[in-house]
Design a protein around this motif. Structure first.
Motif, PDB file in Angstrom:
ATOM      1  N   ASP A 175      42.169  17.244  65.533  1.00 57.47           N
ATOM      2  CA  ASP A 175      42.801  16.101  65.014  1.00 57.47           C
ATOM      3  C   ASP A 175      42.156  14.881  64.945  1.00 57.47           C
ATOM      4  O   ASP A 175      41.685  14.239  64.931  1.00 57.47           O
ATOM      5  CB  ASP A 175      44.624  16.045  65.250  1.00 57.47           C
ATOM      6  N   VAL A 176      41.113  14.797  66.770  1.00 54.38           N
ATOM      7  CA  VAL A 176      41.051  13.697  67.085  1.00 54.38           C
ATOM      8  C   VAL A 176      39.641  13.748  66.946  1.00 54.38           C
ATOM      9  O   VAL A 176      38.377  12.945  66.176  1.00 54.38           O
ATOM     10  CB  VAL A 176      40.716  14.043  68.843  1.00 54.38           C
ATOM     11  N   ARG A 231      42.216   9.858  71.185  1.00 55.23           N
ATOM     12  CA  ARG A 231      42.370   9.847  72.981  1.00 55.23           C
ATOM     13  C   ARG A 231      42.630   8.014  73.485  1.00 55.23           C
ATOM     14  O   ARG A 231      41.721   7.573  73.499  1.00 55.23           O
ATOM     15  CB  ARG A 231      41.830  10.809  73.290  1.00 55.23           C
ATOM     16  N   VAL A 232      44.068   7.730  74.137  1.00 56.74           N
ATOM     17  CA  VAL A 232      44.089   6.922  74.882  1.00 56.74           C
ATOM     18  C   VAL A 232      43.827   7.561  76.706  1.00 56.74           C
ATOM     19  O   VAL A 232      45.295   7.953  77.077  1.00 56.74           O
ATOM     20  CB  VAL A 232      44.397   6.580  74.642  1.00 56.74           C
ATOM     21  N   LEU A 259      52.254  22.238  69.687  1.00 50.11           N
ATOM     22  CA  LEU A 259      50.051  22.458  68.970  1.00 50.11           C
ATOM     23  C   LEU A 259      49.445  22.938  70.480  1.00 50.11           C
ATOM     24  O   LEU A 259      50.286  22.876  71.876  1.00 50.11           O
ATOM     25  CB  LEU A 259      50.482  20.659  69.380  1.00 50.11           C
ATOM     26  N   THR A 260      48.822  22.906  70.244  1.00 55.88           N
ATOM     27  CA  THR A 260      47.759  24.314  70.979  1.00 55.88           C
ATOM     28  C   THR A 260      46.762  22.660  71.336  1.00 55.88           C
ATOM     29  O   THR A 260      46.005  21.880  70.659  1.00 55.88           O
ATOM     30  CB  THR A 260      47.279  24.953  70.670  1.00 55.88           C
ATOM     31  N   ARG A 261      45.842  23.191  72.246  1.00 54.50           N
ATOM     32  CA  ARG A 261      44.863  21.978  73.636  1.00 54.50           C
ATOM     33  C   ARG A 261      42.801  21.899  72.236  1.00 54.50           C
ATOM     34  O   ARG A 261      43.462  20.909  71.769  1.00 54.50           O
ATOM     35  CB  ARG A 261      44.527  22.051  74.140  1.00 54.50           C
ATOM     36  N   ALA A 262      43.559  23.107  71.799  1.00 57.79           N
ATOM     37  CA  ALA A 262      43.144  22.966  70.812  1.00 57.79           C
ATOM     38  C   ALA A 262      43.058  22.632  68.591  1.00 57.79           C
ATOM     39  O   ALA A 262      41.820  21.899  68.401  1.00 57.79           O
ATOM     40  CB  ALA A 262      42.374  24.529  70.083  1.00 57.79           C
ATOM     41  N   GLU A 263      44.577  22.326  68.321  1.00 57.70           N
ATOM     42  CA  GLU A 263      44.587  21.533  67.343  1.00 57.70           C
ATOM     43  C   GLU A 263      44.147  20.279  68.080  1.00 57.70           C
ATOM     44  O   GLU A 263      44.200  19.013  66.709  1.00 57.70           O
ATOM     45  CB  GLU A 263      45.743  21.822  67.321  1.00 57.70           C
ATOM     46  N   HIS A 298      47.239   7.561  65.085  1.00 58.26           N
ATOM     47  CA  HIS A 298      46.675   6.989  63.839  1.00 58.26           C
ATOM     48  C   HIS A 298      45.664   5.940  64.609  1.00 58.26           C
ATOM     49  O   HIS A 298      44.813   6.778  65.205  1.00 58.26           O
ATOM     50  CB  HIS A 298      47.949   5.970  63.559  1.00 58.26           C
ATOM     51  N   THR A 299      44.807   5.510  63.376  1.00 60.04           N
ATOM     52  CA  THR A 299      43.513   5.842  63.368  1.00 60.04           C
ATOM     53  C   THR A 299      43.452   4.045  63.882  1.00 60.04           C
ATOM     54  O   THR A 299      42.228   3.424  63.319  1.00 60.04           O
ATOM     55  CB  THR A 299      42.527   5.538  62.576  1.00 60.04           C
TER      56      THR A 299
END
Length: 293
Positions: free
Chosen positions: A20-21, A28-29, A12-16, A37-38
């Motif tokens: 998703d975020v 992000r944590v 996966l790329t940083r853009a992807e 997941h949410t």
């Protein structure tokens, strides 16, 4: 919970990841972790995030490592993570990430969440505890729940050269080894003298229906008995015998006081105050030079 490095390694790329975020599918944590997941983050997920934030050589330590290794009936609000000296730690709300000179690769358990071995975690948890009582509790629970043995904890403790709680930890481990009962009784006698209490008869012999039994400390004139309990008194095979002996002594019109060895280590003042009150109730007059601490 995955690290950014793991996600990028999957292709996966940083853009992807950012997409998703932003879309609310992931979150992000900290600066190095992603929860995919949410919902609420589990305890184990928080452990992983804390380790990811610490870097490649980070590991759970102290009481957090004990919990990750299976310690039960104990709660901790802060996740403790250790990293080697010189490693730049990324701090965030969940974790207390600290550098340590004691970090060694051989001390880290590779399976599951990276964490130090149980015996090392127990020693460090005791040294870092908020109080002597908490330190004794953590060492005792580790042994009583079968996570490690007193011998292993004792060997790990030998690596500690200087610490304000080192002597206490040594004393507790001796108690756990079961070889400190006589030392505990000697400590008890010294404490009695320091506080101006009368000298008891030690290992006094009594006869019950099932034969002879011994009382650790007896003040015959004041009808007071003190039983010094080592860790073995918490075992199932000791409970019945101890209860029968206690009842037999009580039927003999004696006041029985229980003094755990751990209590002798971490709360002597409170226990000896109770003993003095029992002696006073039995007719002893406390001298004005009695010492308390």
């Amino acid at each position: 919970m995955v690290s950014r490095a793991q996600i990028y390694a999957l292709g996966l790329t940083r853009a992807e990841v950012r997409a998703d975020v932003r879309a609310g599918r992931w979150a992000r944590v900290g600066s190095r972790s992603i929860v995919v997941h949410t919902g609420d983050v589990s305890t184990e997920g928080r452990w992983w995030a804390a380790v990811f934030e610490g870097g490649d050589r980070a590991c759970l330590d102290g009481e957090t490592a004990l919990l990750a290794s299976g310690l039960q009936h104990y709660a901790s609000s802060v996740i403790r993570v250790s990293v080697p000296r010189g490693v730049l730690a990324h701090h965030f709300g969940w974790a207390d990430i600290r550098q340590t000179r004691r970090w060694r690769a051989d001390d880290v358990v590779a399976s599951g969440v990276p964490r130090v071995k149980v015996e090392i975690a127990a020693v460090r948890a005791a040294l870092w505890a908020r109080s002597d009582k908490q330190a004794a509790l953590l060492l005792s629970m580790t042994v009583q729940q079968g996570l490690s043995t007193p011998e292993r904890i004792g060997r790990a403790l030998l690596d500690v050269r200087r610490d304000r709680r080192r002597s206490l930890a040594h004393a507790v481990v001796l108690d756990l080894l079961g070889g400190a009962r006589s030392l505990g009784e000697l400590d008890f006698a010294r404490q009695c003298r320091r506080r101006g209490l009368p000298e008891p008869t030690r290992q006094a012999v009594r006869r019950g229906r099932d034969g002879r039994y011994y009382l650790d400390a007896l003040w015959e004139d004041y009808a007071v008995v003190v039983e010094i309990d080592g860790i073995q008194h918490g075992r199932a095979d000791q409970v019945v015998a101890d209860a029968l002996r206690h009842n037999e002594v009580t039927l003999d019109h004696l006041t029985v006081m229980r003094l755990p060895l751990l209590g002798l280590r971490v709360a002597p003042g409170e226990f000896f105050d109770q003993i003095a009150r029992a002696l006073t109730a039995g007719g002893w007059n406390s001298p004005p030079t009695s010492v308390a601490s």
